[in-house]
Design a protein around this motif. Structure first.
Motif, PDB file in Angstrom:
ATOM      1  N   ALA A  10       0.829  -1.204   0.000  1.00 33.97           N
ATOM      2  CA  ALA A  10       0.000   0.000   0.000  1.00 33.97           C
ATOM      3  C   ALA A  10       0.866   1.257   0.000  1.00 33.97           C
ATOM      4  O   ALA A  10       0.610   2.212  -0.746  1.00 33.97           O
ATOM      5  N   TRP A  11       1.903   1.261   0.843  1.00 36.17           N
ATOM      6  CA  TRP A  11       2.795   2.412   0.886  1.00 36.17           C
ATOM      7  C   TRP A  11       3.534   2.596  -0.446  1.00 36.17           C
ATOM      8  O   TRP A  11       3.718   3.724  -0.918  1.00 36.17           O
ATOM      9  N   SER A  12       3.956   1.522  -1.054  1.00 37.85           N
ATOM     10  CA  SER A  12       4.669   1.617  -2.328  1.00 37.85           C
ATOM     11  C   SER A  12       3.790   2.247  -3.398  1.00 37.85           C
ATOM     12  O   SER A  12       4.220   3.155  -4.132  1.00 37.85           O
ATOM     13  N   GLY A  13       2.557   1.763  -3.498  1.00 34.59           N
ATOM     14  CA  GLY A  13       1.643   2.329  -4.491  1.00 34.59           C
ATOM     15  C   GLY A  13       1.343   3.791  -4.234  1.00 34.59           C
ATOM     16  O   GLY A  13       1.302   4.606  -5.163  1.00 34.59           O
ATOM     17  N   ALA A  14       1.119   4.136  -2.954  1.00 34.31           N
ATOM     18  CA  ALA A  14       0.801   5.526  -2.617  1.00 34.31           C
ATOM     19  C   ALA A  14       1.968   6.455  -2.916  1.00 34.31           C
ATOM     20  O   ALA A  14       1.800   7.526  -3.499  1.00 34.31           O
ATOM     21  N   LEU A  15       3.176   6.054  -2.532  1.00 36.32           N
ATOM     22  CA  LEU A  15       4.337   6.913  -2.742  1.00 36.32           C
ATOM     23  C   LEU A  15       4.652   7.086  -4.227  1.00 36.32           C
ATOM     24  O   LEU A  15       4.977   8.196  -4.680  1.00 36.32           O
ATOM     25  N   LEU A  16       4.563   6.012  -4.983  1.00 35.15           N
ATOM     26  CA  LEU A  16       4.839   6.112  -6.419  1.00 35.15           C
ATOM     27  C   LEU A  16       3.821   7.013  -7.117  1.00 35.15           C
ATOM     28  O   LEU A  16       4.181   7.840  -7.963  1.00 35.15           O
ATOM     29  N   ALA A  17       2.546   6.855  -6.768  1.00 36.28           N
ATOM     30  CA  ALA A  17       1.504   7.663  -7.405  1.00 36.28           C
ATOM     31  C   ALA A  17       1.651   9.136  -7.038  1.00 36.28           C
ATOM     32  O   ALA A  17       1.539  10.022  -7.896  1.00 36.28           O
ATOM     33  N   CYS A  18       1.898   9.419  -5.772  1.00 39.75           N
ATOM     34  CA  CYS A  18       2.051  10.812  -5.350  1.00 39.75           C
ATOM     35  C   CYS A  18       3.293  11.440  -5.981  1.00 39.75           C
ATOM     36  O   CYS A  18       3.288  12.616  -6.360  1.00 39.75           O
ATOM     37  N   ALA A  19       4.371  10.658  -6.093  1.00 42.49           N
ATOM     38  CA  ALA A  19       5.577  11.172  -6.735  1.00 42.49           C
ATOM     39  C   ALA A  19       5.306  11.497  -8.199  1.00 42.49           C
ATOM     40  O   ALA A  19       5.807  12.508  -8.729  1.00 42.49           O
TER      41      ALA A  19
END
Length: 259
Positions: A10-19
């Motif tokens: 979940a954190w990986s997806g959120a960070l990549l999308a926000c970046a």
């Protein structure tokens, strides 16, 4: 502790999308800063595009030709050619939508004028001058926002999966609290993007909006072509002409109201 794997996903997806969204926003800001407009004032076509996009350009062209008695607009939604010679690319795009009998429905003529390469060339010139967002910039922002939305659903799905996994050392409340953090991050990015999107015009950059304000102060008299370019059909004082230009835009009810 297997639920931690879902948390990491979940954190990986959120960070990549926000970046991705932040990178697109940064590129948009750099593009706006790297172009300085060289316009002392806007033409009517430029003002119409910056204020209302391709549809406003088509409306302005039709109204301008009607006022010169080169087109006849009927409140029934039909338009007739009087002078078949176009004086600029936008007028030629309007005239090219007519058949051999010189009559056509307003909605068909307006659609053809909106999609003509002349409008695309106008948009490109304004984008190069820094007065309008470039197509690539808007596309990048849209893709970034979509990726953040998908990340939100990913976080929710991973939280649901984590709750289905036995976790003797963790309570349901603790698991939900951990997943709430990436969810807050993604929802916060979406909220900021939405606020920024509503604060800016989809057609005009901040520099373009400033020129529109200056033009409205100088020549934005109600009923003038400048006022129509800036405010659309609301600035047309003749109700029958306004009804003719609005034909087919909002369905039969709108036409009967004379919008």
């Amino acid at each position: 502790m297997f639920w931690v794997v879902f948390l990491l996903l979940a954190w990986s997806g959120a960070l990549l999308a926000c970046a991705r969204l932040l990178r697109a926003a940064g590129e948009a800001a750099e593009a706006a800063a790297s172009h300085r407009h060289h316009h002392d004032e806007l033409s009517l076509y430029e003002a119409a595009y910056l204020a209302g996009g391709p549809e406003r350009v088509a409306d302005l062209t039709l109204l301008s030709m009607q006022r010169q008695r080169r087109l006849l607009l009927a409140h029934t939604g039909w338009v007739t050619v009087v002078d078949p010679v176009g004086r600029d690319p936008h007028e030629r795009s309007v005239l090219g939508a007519f058949g051999p009998d010189g009559q056509e429905q307003v909605v068909c003529v307006r659609t053809a004028a909106e999609r003509d390469p002349a409008v695309r060339a106008l948009a490109d010139r304004l984008g190069e001058a820094g007065l309008a967002p470039r197509a690539g910039t808007a596309q990048g922002m849209g893709e970034g926002i979509r990726s953040v939305r998908q990340a939100c659903w990913l976080v929710v799905a991973m939280a649901g999966a984590a709750l289905c996994v036995p976790a003797p050392a963790a309570t349901t409340g603790m698991i939900l609290c951990w997943f709430a953090l990436p969810l807050i991050l993604t929802l916060g990015c979406l909220a900021i993007a939405r606020f920024e999107g509503t604060a800016h015009s989809p057609w005009a950059s901040p520099a373009g909006q400033r020129l529109l304000v200056d033009l409205a102060r100088e020549r934005g008299v109600r009923g003038s072509l400048t006022a129509v370019a800036l405010r659309g059909l609301r600035a047309v004082t003749d109700p029958e002409l306004r009804a003719a230009l609005a034909y087919g835009r909002r369905g039969r009810a709108a036409r009967h109201r004379g919008y």
